[in-house]
Design a protein around this motif. Structure first.
Motif, short mmCIF file in Angstrom:
data_model
loop_
_atom_site.label_atom_id
_atom_site.label_comp_id
_atom_site.label_asym_id
_atom_site.label_seq_id
_atom_site.Cartn_x
_atom_site.Cartn_y
_atom_site.Cartn_z
N GLY A 80 0.80 -1.22 0.00
CA GLY A 80 0.00 0.00 0.00
C GLY A 80 0.83 1.27 0.00
N GLU A 81 2.01 1.21 0.65
CA GLU A 81 2.73 2.47 0.86
C GLU A 81 4.17 2.49 0.38
OE1 GLU A 81 2.35 3.53 4.98
OE2 GLU A 81 0.25 2.93 4.97
N ASN A 82 4.81 1.31 0.33
CA ASN A 82 6.24 1.31 0.09
C ASN A 82 6.69 0.68 -1.22
OD1 ASN A 82 6.61 2.47 2.65
ND2 ASN A 82 6.53 0.46 3.61
N CYS A 83 5.88 -0.21 -1.76
CA CYS A 83 6.34 -0.95 -2.94
C CYS A 83 6.62 0.01 -4.09
CB CYS A 83 5.28 -1.96 -3.36
SG CYS A 83 5.81 -2.89 -4.82
N PRO A 84 7.82 -0.11 -4.68
CA PRO A 84 8.13 0.79 -5.80
C PRO A 84 7.26 0.55 -7.03
CG PRO A 84 9.85 -0.86 -5.52
CD PRO A 84 8.94 -1.00 -4.35
N GLN A 85 6.63 -0.61 -7.08
CA GLN A 85 5.80 -0.92 -8.25
C GLN A 85 4.31 -0.69 -8.01
OE1 GLN A 85 6.99 -1.50 -11.15
NE2 GLN A 85 9.14 -1.74 -10.56
N ARG A 86 3.97 -0.19 -6.82
CA ARG A 86 2.54 0.00 -6.56
C ARG A 86 1.99 1.09 -7.49
NH1 ARG A 86 5.19 3.38 -3.23
NH2 ARG A 86 4.20 5.34 -2.64
N ASN A 87 0.72 1.03 -7.76
CA ASN A 87 0.10 1.99 -8.65
C ASN A 87 -0.15 3.32 -7.94
OD1 ASN A 87 -0.11 1.19 -11.22
ND2 ASN A 87 -2.21 0.47 -11.12
N VAL A 88 0.32 4.38 -8.54
CA VAL A 88 0.01 5.71 -8.03
C VAL A 88 -0.54 6.53 -9.19
CG1 VAL A 88 1.70 5.71 -6.16
CG2 VAL A 88 2.37 6.45 -8.43
N THR A 89 -1.07 7.68 -8.89
CA THR A 89 -1.70 8.50 -9.93
C THR A 89 -0.97 9.82 -10.06
OG1 THR A 89 -3.80 7.49 -9.36
CG2 THR A 89 -3.88 9.49 -10.67
N PHE A 95 -3.02 9.93 -14.64
CA PHE A 95 -2.68 8.67 -15.27
C PHE A 95 -2.07 7.75 -14.21
CE2 PHE A 95 -0.96 6.25 -18.87
CZ PHE A 95 -1.97 6.47 -19.79
N PRO A 96 -2.52 6.48 -14.11
CA PRO A 96 -1.91 5.57 -13.13
C PRO A 96 -0.56 5.07 -13.64
CG PRO A 96 -3.65 4.44 -14.33
CD PRO A 96 -3.60 5.85 -14.87
N LEU A 97 0.42 5.02 -12.75
CA LEU A 97 1.74 4.52 -13.14
C LEU A 97 2.48 4.02 -11.91
CD1 LEU A 97 4.01 7.57 -14.08
CD2 LEU A 97 1.95 7.75 -12.73
N PRO A 98 3.55 3.19 -12.11
CA PRO A 98 4.29 2.67 -10.95
C PRO A 98 4.94 3.80 -10.16
CG PRO A 98 4.90 1.52 -12.98
CD PRO A 98 4.08 2.72 -13.38
N ALA A 99 4.93 3.66 -8.85
CA ALA A 99 5.45 4.72 -7.98
C ALA A 99 6.88 5.11 -8.34
CB ALA A 99 5.39 4.27 -6.52
N ILE A 100 7.67 4.12 -8.76
CA ILE A 100 9.08 4.38 -9.03
C ILE A 100 9.27 5.35 -10.20
CG2 ILE A 100 9.42 2.43 -10.60
CD1 ILE A 100 12.12 1.97 -9.09
N ASP A 101 8.27 5.43 -11.07
CA ASP A 101 8.36 6.32 -12.23
C ASP A 101 7.69 7.67 -12.00
OD1 ASP A 101 9.61 4.28 -13.60
OD2 ASP A 101 7.72 3.48 -14.40
N LEU A 102 7.07 7.82 -10.85
CA LEU A 102 6.21 9.01 -10.65
C LEU A 102 6.99 10.32 -10.73
CD1 LEU A 102 3.35 10.02 -10.01
CD2 LEU A 102 4.01 10.05 -7.60
#
Ligand code: ZN
Ligand code: ZN
Ligand code: ZN
Ligand code: ZN
Ligand code: ZN
Length: 202
Positions: A80-89, A95-102
């Motif tokens: 929910g909070e730490n995974c670098p691959q979790r979906n964020v907006t 646009f939804p994208l992996p947290a690591i690319d945000l």
């Protein structure tokens, strides 16, 4: 009577719990035969479920998103909070994208511009929030003289220069931008024409 109300407890050697002394023998027999203390969490676990308990509770699990292994009890927080691959907006294009690319994405995305309909200026999306709070919406909206219109025209430049850097996210926005620009250009040339006519008359 006094003795009965002050019933003492004894500590079970097996589970370390306080047991009424009148029950201690029975408890100990049952406790030592059926329960065992988990070496990891210290809970008393039925012996026949000990292996299951260990596997379900204490073996590391892999995150299904980033495949990092971790204790099961932190997996939910990780996802929910730490995974670098979790979906964020993305806060700008949603646009939804992996947290690591945000961060990298927002760096580019926030540099795109959008027309403020109040002051008729193009504002970077990253500055939009501040701008909305401070925009007076007066000076640039007042296109009373030809000088004003042409000033805006010059400031905003050609449609090519206004094109957002990531057109795939905002086709409609671009079309709108172009429409507005065309209107501004049209208005500008109308006023310009008028002025030229006027100066020819005099
Ligand atoms: Zn016990
Ligand atoms: Zn345990
Ligand atoms: Zn993960
Ligand atoms: Zn974005
Ligand atoms: Zn504005």
């Amino acid at each position: 009577m006094a003795i009965a109300s002050e019933e003492t407890t004894l500590t079970c050697n097996h589970c370390d719990r306080a047991i009424p002394s009148s029950n201690i023998d029975l408890h100990y027999t049952h406790c030592s035969r059926n329960l065992e203390k988990c070496k990891v969490c210290g809970d008393m676990i039925p012996k026949k479920h000990a292996e299951e308990h260990f596997l379900n509770t204490h073996t590391p699990v892999a995150c299904s998103l980033c495949s990092e292994t971790m204790d099961r009890n932190i997996l939910a927080i990780h996802k929910g909070e730490n995974c670098p691959q979790r979906n964020v907006t993305c806060e700008f294009c949603e646009f939804p994208l992996p947290a690591i690319d945000l961060a990298e994405h927002q760096e580019v995305c926030g540099n795109r511009t959008e027309l403020c309909h109040l002051c008729n200026r193009y504002i970077r999306l990253r500055e939009r929030y501040n701008h909305d709070n401070t925009c007076t919406g007066i000076a640039e909206n007042n296109v009373g003289t030809s000088r004003d219109v042409r000033a805006i025209e010059r400031e905003e430049g050609s449609p090519r220069r206004q094109r957002p850097e990531q057109p795939d996210y905002s086709r409609r926005r671009i079309l709108f931008t172009i429409a507005i620009t065309s209107m501004a250009v049209l208005l500008g040339s109308l006023f310009f024409q008028k002025k030229t006519e006027n100066s020819q008359v005099h």
